[in-house]
Design an enzyme around this catalytic site. Structure first.
Site, short mmCIF file in Angstrom:
data_model
loop_
_atom_site.label_atom_id
_atom_site.label_comp_id
_atom_site.label_asym_id
_atom_site.label_seq_id
_atom_site.Cartn_x
_atom_site.Cartn_y
_atom_site.Cartn_z
CG HIS A 113 20.50 16.91 -16.51
ND1 HIS A 113 21.79 16.95 -16.24
CD2 HIS A 113 19.79 15.38 -16.30
CE1 HIS A 113 22.32 15.23 -15.97
NE2 HIS A 113 20.74 14.44 -16.05
CG ASP A 118 19.23 18.76 -22.39
OD1 ASP A 118 19.09 18.05 -23.18
OD2 ASP A 118 19.57 18.78 -21.14
CD GLN A 149 15.55 12.51 -20.01
OE1 GLN A 149 14.93 11.05 -20.39
NE2 GLN A 149 15.88 11.82 -18.74
CE LYS A 209 19.68 11.32 -20.37
NZ LYS A 209 19.10 10.33 -19.12
CB CYS A 249 21.54 15.11 -12.27
SG CYS A 249 23.08 13.85 -12.32
#
Length: 456
Positions: free
Chosen positions: A129, A204, A207, A230, A377
């Site tokens: 991302h 990261d 998600q 999120k 993105c």
């Protein structure tokens, strides 16, 4: 009053977890209304009802933290620091790790980028991302090609680290779960490869954290970044958690009150500043107390619901979507690692004969289903998955093609702990009907978006 008095009691059941907006009705362009099916969790998940209730219970007691001797300020300070401890437990952090509250994953990774030691080399896959692809502007960055298997990802990283120019500091940045395909990455193996070559690694988890447990110690990563919005927690908050040394040695991310321990004038008229070496070093200004508390509330709710239960239910929803889409030959699901790759509730696809903006608009206007279309993105990744040339047109969220024309974009459906079965089933039916019967309404392009043509 203690912080515990403010909090509400967690629900004992979690299938699905109660979220805000679950009863919202939206109008259909064809007439009537329908309960909105929010299937864009990968962009922003709806707030858990538990989180909203906890925040509402605390709101009357809100005060500025670390500043006042008053009761509300003291209570808010305790709540803020307890939220930090809750997040550390949620991530299974090491005893000496720091938890810094930020605005988002993007903010967290930009903070880490600003804290890199001089001469640090950064290694990042093109599949990231933009939040983890782009912050490293002041470093020497090596962008790695998209791998097609987990083993290929590890080999690619090992070769790149072995070939680096110096033995100085190095950082690997990798996602835990793709925001485009939902596929899980081999984080533990990549961390082992990084450490074997003297590099550090940041995960990261934007998600990953809403769908799976994330253990800093088991994965052996040096830092983790994720976003509250999120993780079913609104209010613009995020986290960077991990090793303290680079953060402690760096200049404060923002200069101001809260980050400074001591400020004094010098005889020559200048100013000497002694900065904090704790997480406060990078939290200047009045912090987002409600945002931090909402993240902690969400972490607690997910842990109490049990990730085993949440994952099992999500896998069933994933199977419903994948099986349903497989029955429509015109649909192609995008994937790096193949159909059998483990994933979270995020899938992107394209439909033969449709541009993605037109398809997403029809899902919304005719079925009350909210999905995402565009490049998410993650432009290099989507271009790779679509087999596009670098010069092909297409922008994130701004397709230029008119309805019926091809476009360099995809459609993304995403869901999680708050998604009812009916929403997923309605989505599958809607895809099948749109492909086999076509849209029931006319659409036009307006300001780069496909919208129903109402004649206005």
């Amino acid at each position: 009053m203690s912080v515990a008095t403010v909090a509400t009691v967690a629900p004992t059941t979690c299938t699905p977890l109660p979220v805000l907006g679950r009863e919202v009705s939206v109008p259909l362009v064809t007439g009537g209304e329908v309960t909105y099916a929010a299937l864009d969790y990968a962009a922003s998940a709806p707030a858990l009802q538990r989180v909203w209730d906890d925040v509402a219970a605390y709101a009357p007691y809100y005060g500025s933290v670390h500043r006042g001797a008053g009761y509300l300020s003291q209570l808010s300070t305790d709540l803020f620091e307890n939220a930090r401890e809750t997040v550390a437990r949620f991530l299974d952090c090491r005893a000496d790790d720091q938890v810094v509250f930020t605005r988002s994953t993007t903010d967290s990774l930009n903070l880490l980028a600003a804290a890199l030691p001089a001469g640090c080399q950064v290694f990042v896959f093109e599949t990231e991302h933009h939040a983890s692809l782009l912050p490293w502007r002041e470093a020497h960055v090596t962008y790695l090609d998209a791998p097609r298997t987990h083993a290929d990802a590890v080999r690619t990283l090992e070769r790149a680290l072995a070939d680096r120019d110096t033995r100085g500091p190095a950082l690997v940045c990798v996602t835990g779960a793709s925001n485009v395909t939902g596929e899980l990455w081999p984080v533990r193996e990549l961390a082992a490869a990084a450490h074997a070559h003297g590099a550090r690694i940041v995960l990261d988890a934007a998600q990953l954290a809403p769908h799976h447990p994330v253990s800093v110690q088991e994965l052996d990563v040096d830092w983790v970044a994720f976003s509250g919005h999120k993780l079913y927690a609104p209010f613009g908050s995020g986290v960077l958690a991990g090793r303290a040394d680079w953060l402690r040695d760096a200049e404060p991310y923002l200069a101001g009150g809260g980050a400074s321990r001591k400020v004094a004038r010098r005889a020559d008229g200048g100013v000497d500043v002694e900065w904090h070496d704790s997480a406060a070093r990078h939290e200047a200004g009045s912090p987002n107390v409600i945002g931090a508390y909402s993240i902690a509330s969400a972490c607690t709710a997910l842990q109490e619901a049990g990730f085993d239960t949440l994952v099992a239910r999500e896998l069933r929803l994933i199977d419903t979507v994948r099986t349903g889409l497989a029955e429509v030959p015109e649909v192609r699901i995008l994937s790096l690692f193949g159909d059998d790759a483990p994933r979270v509730g995020v899938l992107s696809f394209v439909v033969d004969g449709w541009n993605s903006s037109h398809f997403a608009a029809a899902l919304s206007a005719e079925y009350g289903i909210g999905v995402r279309d565009g490049l998410f993105c993650a432009h290099p990744l989507v271009r790779t998955l679509l087999g596009a040339d670098p010069g092909d047109t297409g922008e994130c969220g701004a397709p230029e093609a008119a309805p019926g024309e091809p476009s360099l974009n995809a459609i993304r459906v995403s869901f999680g702990a708050g998604t009812p079965d009916e929403h997923v089933e309605r989505f599958v039916r809607a895809v099948r009907e749109l492909v086999t019967q076509g849209a029931r309404w006319s659409y036009r392009t307006e300001d780069g978006r496909c919208v129903p043509d109402t004649g206005e």
